[in-house]
Design an enzyme around this catalytic site. Structure first.
Site, PDB file in Angstrom:
ATOM      1  N   TYR A 132       0.906  -1.075  -0.007  1.00 50.24           N
ATOM      2  CA  TYR A 132       0.194   0.190   0.390  1.00 50.24           C
ATOM      3  C   TYR A 132       0.675   0.919   0.279  1.00 50.24           C
ATOM      4  CZ  TYR A 132      -3.727   2.785   1.141  1.00 50.24           C
ATOM      5  OH  TYR A 132      -5.068   4.384   1.171  1.00 50.24           O
ATOM      6  N   GLN A 193     -10.977  -0.701   1.227  1.00 53.66           N
ATOM      7  CA  GLN A 193     -11.499  -1.339  -0.106  1.00 53.66           C
ATOM      8  C   GLN A 193     -10.352  -2.198  -0.494  1.00 53.66           C
ATOM      9  OE1 GLN A 193     -12.063   1.900   0.264  1.00 53.66           O
ATOM     10  NE2 GLN A 193     -11.481   3.343  -1.522  1.00 53.66           N
ATOM     11  N   SER A 239       5.349   9.315  13.834  1.00 56.30           N
ATOM     12  CA  SER A 239       7.075   9.140  14.111  1.00 56.30           C
ATOM     13  C   SER A 239       7.718   9.773  14.901  1.00 56.30           C
ATOM     14  CB  SER A 239       7.293   9.959  12.462  1.00 56.30           C
ATOM     15  OG  SER A 239       8.814   9.764  12.084  1.00 56.30           O
ATOM     16  N   GLN A 261      11.284  15.251  12.479  1.00 57.61           N
ATOM     17  CA  GLN A 261      10.386  14.471  12.482  1.00 57.61           C
ATOM     18  C   GLN A 261       8.818  15.308  12.829  1.00 57.61           C
ATOM     19  OE1 GLN A 261      10.711  11.188  12.612  1.00 57.61           O
ATOM     20  NE2 GLN A 261      12.069  12.050  11.217  1.00 57.61           N
ATOM     21  N   GLU A 329      11.905   4.964  17.616  1.00 55.13           N
ATOM     22  CA  GLU A 329      11.705   4.728  16.383  1.00 55.13           C
ATOM     23  C   GLU A 329      13.883   5.518  15.475  1.00 55.13           C
ATOM     24  OE1 GLU A 329       9.758   5.223  12.050  1.00 55.13           O
ATOM     25  OE2 GLU A 329       9.094   7.013  13.790  1.00 55.13           O
TER      26      GLU A 329
END
Length: 432
Positions: A132, A193, A239, A261, A329
């Site tokens: 995606y 979808q 993030s 960020q 992260e």
């Protein structure tokens, strides 16, 4: 600009830090309800439902699902249409990402023990993966590279990319990245979808084994719901960046690293740890001076005010201990001898060593993956990599001698668990 200032010696520091780190990744009931209905409809009516939702949400007029697929020629035309600097940058980034991930491949192995029993591990790639990619005005070619290249390095046979094109708006950068990454098929669909089509399959879109890649709240909710039917990479939170600095780096550099960020969204988190109070003051001055020149200054301001902090610590040892609690992260070690201090870090998605290793390089072209664990999940999870597109099967081949030895062990344990058929199945191999 107001931004939280903490000192680790304060009696309420731990409570304030916990409050700062708290992020309720709550799922809106209305979003979840909508997503559930869309997924059920896709599962039942397949292409017909997919076309209806795509035409409605993206304001298209597709007559069939086949109208929503882009050919390889289209991808190549997008690549050819790029200005030379963009194409060269994409190709260079892709090559670095590919080279890094080629070193991650798992290996099959086996050995034979003293009873002539063969044991081992067989590594195989996933057959089909769905990727995606956000679309429309959003253009994230780096997301294509970071997800598609490790899948291809792993040996995934078919990689299907979905990207929404609201009002028919397509990004040549994204499609060019798909061409460079050797994506097999591309469909101009998005939202819940698209996730449903990948998870359940339709007459046109085949079912995949795993879905990876970022999306909005509807995409995240859909990925949560289809997990178990297919695999997913992760459901990521906002993030994050944590910078540990000894006070010797240019404060403008650090301020801009925090901005890098914060500009993602208002919930992104940017934190600086330093034992040097005067340096924290200098960074604050840099923030105030540089902020108004940023195109996304309103987002950055909201992020820093709500979830950012400048924290004075006793020393770098304490900074590393706090970093392990935060499990960020992205972690920048903007300090002397970062190779020494990195040994004290146990929990972080990606660690940037030294004053010149800014997080932005990791986002685009350094080589390691930029899909990283957020919201303290780096305590138990890892960056996306080739291993996420491979699976392991155990190998067991038993000789007659091995069956006699292992069968007796298995029989005793099976009877102990009250599973007689298990015991007899093992006993038949050495009693007959």
């Amino acid at each position: 600009m107001p931004i939280k200032r903490f000192n680790s010696v304060d009696s309420d520091f731990n409570a304030n830090l916990d409050k700062l780190l708290a992020f309720e990744n709550a799922q809106d009931d209305a979003i979840d309800s909508t997503v559930a209905k869309i997924l059920a409809d896709i599962r039942t009516r397949k292409d017909a439902a997919l076309i209806e939702y795509t035409n409605r949400f993206d304001k298209l007029s597709a007559a069939s699902a086949k109208d929503l697929e882009l050919t390889q020629d289209h991808l190549q035309r997008s690549l050819a249409a790029l200005p030379s600097p963009q194409r060269i940058a994409l190709e260079q980034a892709a090559e670095r990402v590919r080279s890094y991930h080629e070193k991650q491949q798992l290996s099959s192995w086996q050995y034979t023990d003293s009873d002539d029993t063969l044991l081992g591990q067989k590594v195989t790639p996933l057959d089909r993966v769905g990727l995606y990619v956000p679309g429309g005005k959003a253009s994230y070619p780096s997301s294509v590279l970071m997800n598609a290249i490790p899948a291809k390095v792993a040996g995934v046979k078919e990689l299907i990319m979905v990207v929404p094109t609201p009002n028919g708006e397509r990004s040549d950068l994204v499609l060019a990245a798909a061409a460079i990454s050797k994506v097999d098929r591309v469909f101009t669909i998005g939202g819940a979808q698209a996730v449903g089509a990948l998870a359940y399959g339709t007459e046109t879109i085949p079912q995949v084994d795993k879905i990876v890649g970022p999306g909005n709240a509807y995409v995240a909710a859909a990925k949560r719901r289809v997990f178990g039917i297919v695999g997913i990479d992760m459901v990521a939170g906002p993030s994050e960046i944590l910078v540990i600095c000894d006070g010797k780096t240019n404060p403008d550099w650090i301020a801009m690293d925090l901005f890098s960020q914060a500009e993602h969204d208002e919930l992104a988190q940017s934190i600086l740890l330093s034992p040097d109070a005067a340096f924290l003051d200098q960074v604050m001055q840099s923030i105030n001076r540089l902020l108004d020149g940023m195109p996304r200054k309103d987002v950055i301001r909201a992020s820093l005010q709500n979830r950012g902090a400048l924290i004075q610590v006793k020393d770098l040892d304490e900074a590393c201990a706090i970093a392990n609690k935060i499990a960020p992260e992205h972690l920048e070690l903007s300090i002397d001898q970062p190779e020494h201090w990195v040994n004290k870090i146990r929990h972080a998605g990606a660690i940037f060593l030294g004053r010149y290793a800014c997080e932005a390089l990791g986002d685009y072209c350094a080589g390691p993956n930029h899909v990283l664990p957020t919201s303290r999940t780096a305590r138990f999870s890892s960056p996306l990599g080739v291993y996420d597109f491979q699976k392991r099967s155990s190998l067991i081949q038993v000789s007659q001698q091995g069956a006699a030895k292992l069968g007796k062990i298995a029989s005793v344990l099976a009877y102990g668990e009250g599973l007689q058929a298990h015991a007899l199945s093992a006993e038949y191999r050495y009693k007959d």
